[in-house]
Design an enzyme around this catalytic site. Structure first.
Site, PDB file in Angstrom:
ATOM      1  N   GLU A   1      -4.092  -0.761   7.892  1.00  0.00           N
ATOM      2  CA  GLU A   1      -2.993  -0.441   8.811  1.00  0.00           C
ATOM      3  C   GLU A   1      -3.218  -1.184  10.108  1.00  0.00           C
ATOM      4  O   GLU A   1      -4.335  -1.220  10.625  1.00  0.00           O
ATOM      5  CB  GLU A   1      -2.898   1.061   9.124  1.00  0.00           C
TER       6      GLU A   1
ATOM      7  N   ASN B   1      -8.275   1.011   9.459  1.00  0.00           N
ATOM      8  CA  ASN B   1      -7.028   1.153  10.197  1.00  0.00           C
ATOM      9  C   ASN B   1      -7.323   0.943  11.673  1.00  0.00           C
ATOM     10  O   ASN B   1      -8.203   1.599  12.233  1.00  0.00           O
ATOM     11  CB  ASN B   1      -6.419   2.549  10.004  1.00  0.00           C
TER      12      ASN B   1
ATOM     13  N   TYR C   1      -5.391   0.129  15.610  1.00  0.00           N
ATOM     14  CA  TYR C   1      -4.165   0.018  16.389  1.00  0.00           C
ATOM     15  C   TYR C   1      -4.403  -0.483  17.807  1.00  0.00           C
ATOM     16  O   TYR C   1      -3.659  -1.306  18.312  1.00  0.00           O
ATOM     17  CB  TYR C   1      -3.449   1.374  16.434  1.00  0.00           C
TER      18      TYR C   1
ATOM     19  N   HIS D   1      -3.467  10.930   1.561  1.00  0.00           N
ATOM     20  CA  HIS D   1      -3.045  10.553   2.906  1.00  0.00           C
ATOM     21  C   HIS D   1      -2.535  11.809   3.628  1.00  0.00           C
ATOM     22  O   HIS D   1      -1.358  11.928   3.953  1.00  0.00           O
ATOM     23  CB  HIS D   1      -1.957   9.473   2.852  1.00  0.00           C
TER      24      HIS D   1
ATOM     25  N   GLU E   1      -8.332   7.929   6.757  1.00  0.00           N
ATOM     26  CA  GLU E   1      -8.675   8.346   8.116  1.00  0.00           C
ATOM     27  C   GLU E   1      -9.215   9.773   8.255  1.00  0.00           C
ATOM     28  O   GLU E   1      -8.575  10.646   8.859  1.00  0.00           O
ATOM     29  CB  GLU E   1      -7.455   8.196   9.034  1.00  0.00           C
TER      30      GLU E   1
ATOM     31  N   ARG F   1       0.842  -1.186   0.000  1.00  0.00           N
ATOM     32  CA  ARG F   1       0.000   0.000   0.000  1.00  0.00           C
ATOM     33  C   ARG F   1       0.887   1.248   0.000  1.00  0.00           C
ATOM     34  O   ARG F   1       1.709   1.425   0.905  1.00  0.00           O
ATOM     35  CB  ARG F   1      -0.910   0.007   1.227  1.00  0.00           C
TER      36      ARG F   1
END
Length: 504
Positions: free
Chosen positions: A398, A329, A331, A146, A191, A101
């Site tokens: 991500e 994404n 985390y 991005h 995002e 990506r």
């Protein structure tokens, strides 16, 4: 007594066998799950003013308010991938990954932001990069935006200006026309939640406008329009010939209740953080829970109308259905509750939700404390997406953990082992339609307002050397083995690091 003892041994052995079977069942990577790795243009490319590239909002931010970056560094050179992309492709190939990506710098392709002035040197760089990936059997996934639009567009309001949706769509068409014949997956916007609240609602990242929740909501409103226009344009003019897929990426955390069985705080946090963007695309309009709460808070503050903008019925229909996959994404996760007193959330604020969001201090943390190792929150999130949106194809774009550098990155191996295992469990046990999983990130790079103090890479980059030499970390070898065997095996870790986490 003897029979009881034998029966107890039988139960123990049966339980141990069951655990081993469970572990093995969720270790094999199925053929339908593609595995890749990613990077973003400003974080890695460098060459900030080379070959007619225009100034981006991040160029402007780091040069004019350098104190906003923890170590007062910048991405002027970053990981130097503009010059070293062939070396990076070799490393991706060594890992045996299915795809990479990458993102396109809007200011490198359209220096003044306008599609009537294409920088041929800039677009050629991305042709070369993508050609190199394809020549090595690596699929490119291209992120159109991005967080790095041209500063000249920000001077005209950026994402506060509704015209940004048109400018973005014109930019996207340049990429469809130029790169679309080689690219089968495009991501429109990365995002919106983070950029809008931290860059427009606050000052943590570029452009640092500090416009509060109303500014953040307006940013997201215009991004949804931009995404939908770019998606519809692709369908009208390019899909039949190029046969690609498009989606937007949401940043979504897991939200676990402070009090077991109390579901409303988790639901509220989810709708404000993730549903804010995703609901409009997969269901239509903003979540009702969010609309009601923001309207109530706005009234209580003496506002004549809700600070959350309203979509017309035409826009609701136009935005609904504009995704071929759910871009995710993820985390970390948080504990959530409705507080009896006002307290400070330890992540970016969404005060209108009324939810307290915190990390459990018992959860193991990466170098940035908000990144906690809590894989069960990932499973919660994947099941939530399945139930909320009728089990769409999910592309995890991500997933990673920061540390302070070093080659013996045992904690990164532990994190990815646990999180990828949670993905495999969600797929194989729960039927979640996850089709891609992306490690973040290939290289150590410029980590936004953290500068170079915290790194996500499987490959160390010597940021103090002009040569920006690359050195694979321990996690690189671990990932090579995972991809070679397509089997997720427990990592060999030092005695101080376990493959379990301390949960509440």
């Amino acid at each position: 007594m003897e029979k009881s003892f034998i029966f107890l041994i039988f139960l123990v052995l049966t339980h141990r066998s069951s655990m081993q079977e469970d572990d093995n069942a969720y270790s094999k990577i199925p053929a339908g799950l593609k595995i890749g790795i990613g990077e973003a243009s400003y974080q890695t490319e460098g060459a900030w003013n080379i070959s007619n590239k225009g100034e981006s909002i991040w160029d402007n931010f780091v040069h004019n308010v350098p104190w906003k970056i923890d170590d007062q560094s910048n991405g002027d050179t970053a990981s130097d991938s503009y010059y070293k992309y062939k070396d990076d492709v070799k490393l991706i190939k060594m890992l045996g990954l299915d795809y990479h990506r990458l993102s396109i710098s809007w200011a490198r392709v359209l220096p003044n932001g306008s599609a009537d002035s294409i920088n041929q040197e800039g677009i050629q760089y991305y042709h070369n990069f993508i050609d190199e990936l394809l020549a090595n059997g690596i699929e490119p996934i291209v992120t159109i935006y991005h967080w790095d639009h041209p500063q000249v567009l920000e001077d005209m309001g950026g994402w506060m200006n509704e015209s940004m949706a048109t400018w973005f769509t014109e930019y996207a068409e340049v990429l469809y026309r130029e790169l679309g014949p080689k690219v089968k997956v495009f991501v429109t916007i990365n995002e919106p939640q983070i950029l809008c609240f931290q860059g427009y609602g606050g000052t943590l990242i570029a452009p640092g406008r500090n416009l509060g929740p109303a500014g953040a909501y307006t940013c997201g409103h215009n991004m949804l329009k931009a995404h939908a226009k770019a998606y519809r344009l692709y369908g009208e003019k390019y899909r039949s010939a190029q046969n690609g897929k498009l989606g937007i990426i949401s940043h979504c955390s897991g939200f676990l209740p402070e009090t077991e069985g109390e579901t409303l705080p988790s639901e509220t946090a989810y709708q404000f953080r993730c549903g804010w963007i995703s609901h409009a695309i997969f269901v239509g309009d903003y979540p009702q829970l969010m609309k009601s709460k923001v309207a109530e808070v706005s009234r209580n503050e003496g506002l004549s109308e809700s600070r959350l903008p309203k979509f017309s019925p035409e826009w609701i229909r136009y935005i609904n259905g504009t995704a071929d996959f759910f871009g995710l994404n993820h985390y970390s996760s948080y504990l959530v509750s409705f507080p009896t007193t006002t307290i400070q959330n330890d992540s970016f604020m969404l005060d209108d939700s009324g939810v307290s969001i915190r990390s459990d201090p018992r959860w193991e943390a990466g170098s940035l404390k908000r990144f906690r190792i809590i894989p069960e929150g990932f499973g919660w999130l994947l099941r939530k997406i399945k139930s909320e949106y009728n089990n769409p194809p999910v592309y995890i774009t991500e997933n990673g953990l920061p540390d302070n550098g070093g080659l013996q990155d045992y904690q990164r191996i532990k994190y990815h082992y646990l999180y990828l295992k949670e993905v495999l469990r969600a797929v194989q046990r729960d039927g979640c339609n996850v089709q891609r999983y992306t490690f973040w990130s290939l290289l150590d790079h410029f980590e936004w307002n953290s500068g170079y103090r915290h790194t996500f890479g499987f490959i160390n980059v010597n940021m103090t050397s002009p040569g920006r030499e690359r050195t694979p970390k321990l996690s690189f070898s671990w990932l090579q083995n995972v991809m070679r065997t397509r089997q997720l095996q427990p990592p060999i870790l030092p005695p101080s690091v376990n493959t379990t986490t301390n949960h509440q």
